[in-house]
Write an enzyme that holds these catalytic residues in place. Structure first.
Site, PDB file in Angstrom:
ATOM      1  N   GLU A 288      -1.113  -9.182  -0.894  1.00 20.79           N
ATOM      2  CA  GLU A 288      -2.572  -9.346  -0.689  1.00 20.79           C
ATOM      3  C   GLU A 288      -3.320  -9.321  -2.022  1.00 20.79           C
ATOM      4  O   GLU A 288      -4.274 -10.070  -2.225  1.00 20.79           O
ATOM      5  CB  GLU A 288      -3.085  -8.253   0.255  1.00 20.79           C
ATOM      6  CG  GLU A 288      -2.553  -8.436   1.669  1.00 20.79           C
ATOM      7  CD  GLU A 288      -2.888  -7.276   2.582  1.00 20.79           C
ATOM      8  OE1 GLU A 288      -2.381  -6.154   2.324  1.00 20.79           O
ATOM      9  OE2 GLU A 288      -3.653  -7.462   3.537  1.00 20.79           O
TER      10      GLU A 288
ATOM     11  N   GLU B 245       4.211  -5.389   7.143  1.00 18.64           N
ATOM     12  CA  GLU B 245       3.466  -4.352   7.857  1.00 18.64           C
ATOM     13  C   GLU B 245       3.976  -4.123   9.282  1.00 18.64           C
ATOM     14  O   GLU B 245       3.992  -2.990   9.760  1.00 18.64           O
ATOM     15  CB  GLU B 245       1.967  -4.704   7.902  1.00 18.64           C
ATOM     16  CG  GLU B 245       1.249  -4.545   6.578  1.00 18.64           C
ATOM     17  CD  GLU B 245       1.357  -5.752   5.656  1.00 18.64           C
ATOM     18  OE1 GLU B 245       2.109  -6.702   5.969  1.00 18.64           O
ATOM     19  OE2 GLU B 245       0.673  -5.753   4.614  1.00 18.64           O
TER      20      GLU B 245
ATOM     21  N   ALA C 287       0.869  -1.173   0.000  1.00 16.25           N
ATOM     22  CA  ALA C 287       0.000   0.000   0.000  1.00 16.25           C
ATOM     23  C   ALA C 287       0.908   1.226   0.000  1.00 16.25           C
ATOM     24  O   ALA C 287       2.057   1.162   0.451  1.00 16.25           O
ATOM     25  CB  ALA C 287      -0.877  -0.019   1.243  1.00 16.25           C
TER      26      ALA C 287
ATOM     27  N   GLY D 150       0.407  -5.006   0.740  1.00 15.26           N
ATOM     28  CA  GLY D 150      -0.779  -4.975  -0.122  1.00 15.26           C
ATOM     29  C   GLY D 150      -0.544  -5.627  -1.473  1.00 15.26           C
ATOM     30  O   GLY D 150      -1.502  -6.086  -2.107  1.00 15.26           O
TER      31      GLY D 150
HETATM   32  N1  DAK Z   1       4.645   3.054  -0.642  1.00 14.60           N
HETATM   33  C1  DAK Z   1       5.083   4.208  -1.197  1.00 14.60           C
HETATM   34  N2  DAK Z   1       6.246   4.326  -1.850  1.00 14.60           N
HETATM   35  C2  DAK Z   1       7.022   3.240  -1.931  1.00 14.60           C
HETATM   36  C3  DAK Z   1       6.638   1.986  -1.371  1.00 14.60           C
HETATM   37  C4  DAK Z   1       5.381   1.920  -0.703  1.00 14.60           C
HETATM   38  N3  DAK Z   1       4.908   0.773  -0.193  1.00 14.60           N
HETATM   39  N4  DAK Z   1       7.634   1.104  -1.604  1.00 14.60           N
HETATM   40  C5  DAK Z   1       8.579   1.766  -2.286  1.00 14.60           C
HETATM   41  N5  DAK Z   1       8.217   3.053  -2.489  1.00 14.60           N
HETATM   42  C6  DAK Z   1       8.977   4.098  -3.168  1.00 14.60           C
HETATM   43  C7  DAK Z   1      10.191   4.508  -2.346  1.00 14.60           C
HETATM   44  O1  DAK Z   1       9.818   5.450  -1.384  1.00 14.60           O
HETATM   45  C8  DAK Z   1      11.077   5.111  -3.434  1.00 14.60           C
HETATM   46  O2  DAK Z   1      10.597   6.414  -3.738  1.00 14.60           O
HETATM   47  P1  DAK Z   1      11.657   7.623  -4.035  1.00 14.60           P
HETATM   48  O3  DAK Z   1      12.514   7.713  -2.844  1.00 14.60           O
HETATM   49  O4  DAK Z   1      12.362   7.184  -5.285  1.00 14.60           O
HETATM   50  O5  DAK Z   1      10.747   8.816  -4.235  1.00 14.60           O
HETATM   51  C9  DAK Z   1      10.786   4.241  -4.658  1.00 14.60           C
HETATM   52  O6  DAK Z   1       9.522   3.594  -4.373  1.00 14.60           O
HETATM   53  C10 DAK Z   1      11.824   3.161  -4.881  1.00 14.60           C
HETATM   54  O7  DAK Z   1      11.985   2.444  -3.661  1.00 14.60           O
HETATM   55  P2  DAK Z   1      13.409   2.174  -2.982  1.00 14.60           P
HETATM   56  O8  DAK Z   1      14.372   3.252  -3.347  1.00 14.60           O
HETATM   57  O9  DAK Z   1      13.176   1.919  -1.549  1.00 14.60           O
HETATM   58  O10 DAK Z   1      13.836   0.841  -3.744  1.00 14.60           O
HETATM   59  P3  DAK Z   1      14.800  -0.318  -3.210  1.00 14.60           P
HETATM   60  O11 DAK Z   1      15.025  -1.217  -4.369  1.00 14.60           O
HETATM   61  O12 DAK Z   1      15.976   0.261  -2.488  1.00 14.60           O
HETATM   62  O13 DAK Z   1      13.937  -1.102  -2.113  1.00 14.60           O
HETATM   63  C11 DAK Z   1      11.958  -2.206  -1.277  1.00 14.60           C
HETATM   64  C12 DAK Z   1      12.797  -1.837  -2.524  1.00 14.60           C
HETATM   65  C13 DAK Z   1      10.653  -2.843  -1.817  1.00 14.60           C
HETATM   66  C14 DAK Z   1      12.689  -3.253  -0.439  1.00 14.60           C
HETATM   67  C15 DAK Z   1      11.678  -0.944  -0.451  1.00 14.60           C
HETATM   68  O14 DAK Z   1      11.151   0.069  -1.327  1.00 14.60           O
HETATM   69  C16 DAK Z   1      10.669  -1.152   0.649  1.00 14.60           C
HETATM   70  O15 DAK Z   1      10.991  -1.710   1.693  1.00 14.60           O
HETATM   71  N6  DAK Z   1       9.459  -0.629   0.432  1.00 14.60           N
HETATM   72  C17 DAK Z   1       8.406  -0.678   1.430  1.00 14.60           C
HETATM   73  C18 DAK Z   1       7.836  -2.083   1.458  1.00 14.60           C
HETATM   74  C19 DAK Z   1       6.757  -2.163   2.469  1.00 14.60           C
HETATM   75  O16 DAK Z   1       6.937  -1.946   3.666  1.00 14.60           O
HETATM   76  N7  DAK Z   1       5.610  -2.515   1.953  1.00 14.60           N
HETATM   77  C20 DAK Z   1       4.441  -2.723   2.773  1.00 14.60           C
HETATM   78  C21 DAK Z   1       3.684  -1.484   2.758  1.00 14.60           C
HETATM   79  S1  DAK Z   1       2.498  -1.539   4.023  1.00 14.60           S
HETATM   80  C22 DAK Z   1      -4.218  -0.884   6.023  1.00 14.60           C
HETATM   81  C23 DAK Z   1      -4.271  -0.947   4.678  1.00 14.60           C
HETATM   82  C24 DAK Z   1      -3.283  -1.536   3.996  1.00 14.60           C
HETATM   83  C25 DAK Z   1      -2.194  -2.021   4.662  1.00 14.60           C
HETATM   84  C26 DAK Z   1      -2.111  -1.928   6.013  1.00 14.60           C
HETATM   85  C27 DAK Z   1      -3.118  -1.382   6.715  1.00 14.60           C
HETATM   86  N8  DAK Z   1      -5.226  -0.238   6.693  1.00 14.60           N
HETATM   87  C28 DAK Z   1      -5.792   0.903   6.096  1.00 14.60           C
HETATM   88  C29 DAK Z   1      -5.562  -0.608   8.036  1.00 14.60           C
HETATM   89  C30 DAK Z   1      -1.138  -2.519   3.916  1.00 14.60           C
HETATM   90  C31 DAK Z   1       0.066  -2.081   4.211  1.00 14.60           C
HETATM   91  C32 DAK Z   1       1.172  -2.250   3.343  1.00 14.60           C
HETATM   92  O17 DAK Z   1       1.117  -2.756   2.253  1.00 14.60           O
END
Ligand code: DAK
Length: 257
Positions: free
Chosen positions: A113, A133, A65, A110
């Site tokens: 998911e 998450e 997300a 997400g």
């Molecule tokens: N959201 C927004 N931007 C994201 C992103 C994300 N999930 N993942 C990556 N990006 C962006 C980064 O900020 C970066 O942007 P700039 O700095 O270039 O502006 C760009 O994408 C490239 O990412 P990286 O530079 O970090 O790329 P790397 O290859 O170094 O790393 C990575 C890739 C996938 C390991 C890393 O980007 C990462 O850890 N990303 C976050 C992964 C993550 O934590 N995903 C889970 C998100 S939480 C809910 C609803 C939904 C959910 C929960 C609750 N409710 C409403 C209750 C669901 C939650 C999730 O999905």
């Protein structure tokens, strides 16, 4: 609706949808959910389409997300954002035709998911999977806590959810999270082949398999078996798909559905 994030290509009886917001690793924002709702309706209304494939552009399938959109939400807005995504993924899961995820890279949060709301998953060798998450002080919000244990069993689900470990394609295959791993560069070709194979089968039968199998999971065994019998019977009779398929077999011909 104008599509900015989703690209649709049709190849014979297959609809290929590519999520294209690669600068943010295809992170899921409100716009994505609105577009996906519209895409589900559009493809659902295309009578010649028998299978849908979803993939991502660039190095991610979907990295989760959109954290930038979520960060300032209050509790009510968080719940609303969760319901928005849950409803979209449920509509996807309820599409009559099969939906296959072709996972090209990161499928996190997400993104995993979304992949789990598809009927099954094919992964490129470089794909990575996780529910990170808890790293953000969150839990999954798009029914990941519900679908993951149903797919891989309770202990593997809790392991992934509690540790936030990222696993590779072979481990995902081992626990049953994906059904096949391909060489990275062959992912789309292989997935389209699988989709083409399904598209060549009896189209009503394929839809009924999806409906009966999915509904059966939420039903008592005997009620599910009764539903199977009814739907089995619905394919028989003059001019019906079962007759076409069985006659073609007996005549040593390919069926024309
Ligand atoms: N959201 C927004 N931007 C994201 C992103 C994300 N999930 N993942 C990556 N990006 C962006 C980064 O900020 C970066 O942007 P700039 O700095 O270039 O502006 C760009 O994408 C490239 O990412 P990286 O530079 O970090 O790329 P790397 O290859 O170094 O790393 C990575 C890739 C996938 C390991 C890393 O980007 C990462 O850890 N990303 C976050 C992964 C993550 O934590 N995903 C889970 C998100 S939480 C809910 C609803 C939904 C959910 C929960 C609750 N409710 C409403 C209750 C669901 C939650 C999730 O999905």
């Amino acid at each position: 609706m104008e599509f900015e994030i989703l690209k649709l290509e049709t190849k014979e009886q297959i609809a290929l949808v590519t999520i294209s917001r690669p600068k943010a690793l295809n992170a899921l924002n409100t716009r994505f959910f609105n577009e996906m709702d519209a895409m589900i309706e559009k493809i659902g209304g295309m009578p010649g389409i028998r299978v849908m494939v979803i993939t991502g552009e660039g190095k991610a399938f979907v990295a989760g997300a959109d954290i930038a959109e979520m960060v300032n939400k209050n509790s009510e807005e968080g719940t609303a954002f969760s319901r928005l995504g849950q409803n979209t993924f449920r509509s996807l899961e309820k599409m009559e035709i099969p939906v296959i995820a072709a996972i090209n890279g990161f499928a996190l949060g997400g993104g995993l998911e979304l992949a789990m709301a598809c009927d099954f998953r094919i992964a490129g060798a470089k794909a990575k999977f996780g529910q990170p998450e808890v790293n953000l002080g969150l839990i999954p919000g798009y029914a990941g806590t519900q679908r993951l244990p149903r797919l891989v069993g309770l202990a593997d689900a809790l392991y992934l959810l509690m540790t936030a470990d990222m696993i590779g394609a072979e481990d995902a295959l081992r626990i049953g999270l994906v059904q096949k791993v391909t060489e990275q560069e062959n992912l789309l070709d292989e997935t389209m082949k699988i989709a083409g194979n399904i598209a060549s089968k009896g189209p009503k039968a394929v839809k009924l398999i999806k409906a009966v199998t999915r509904q059966g999971l939420t039903m008592d065994f005997d009620k599910g078996s009764q539903l199977e019998s009814e739907k089995f019977g619905s394919l028989f009779g003059k001019g019906n798909e079962g007759e076409t398929g069985m006659k073609a077999f007996l005549n040593k011909e390919q069926p024309k559905w």
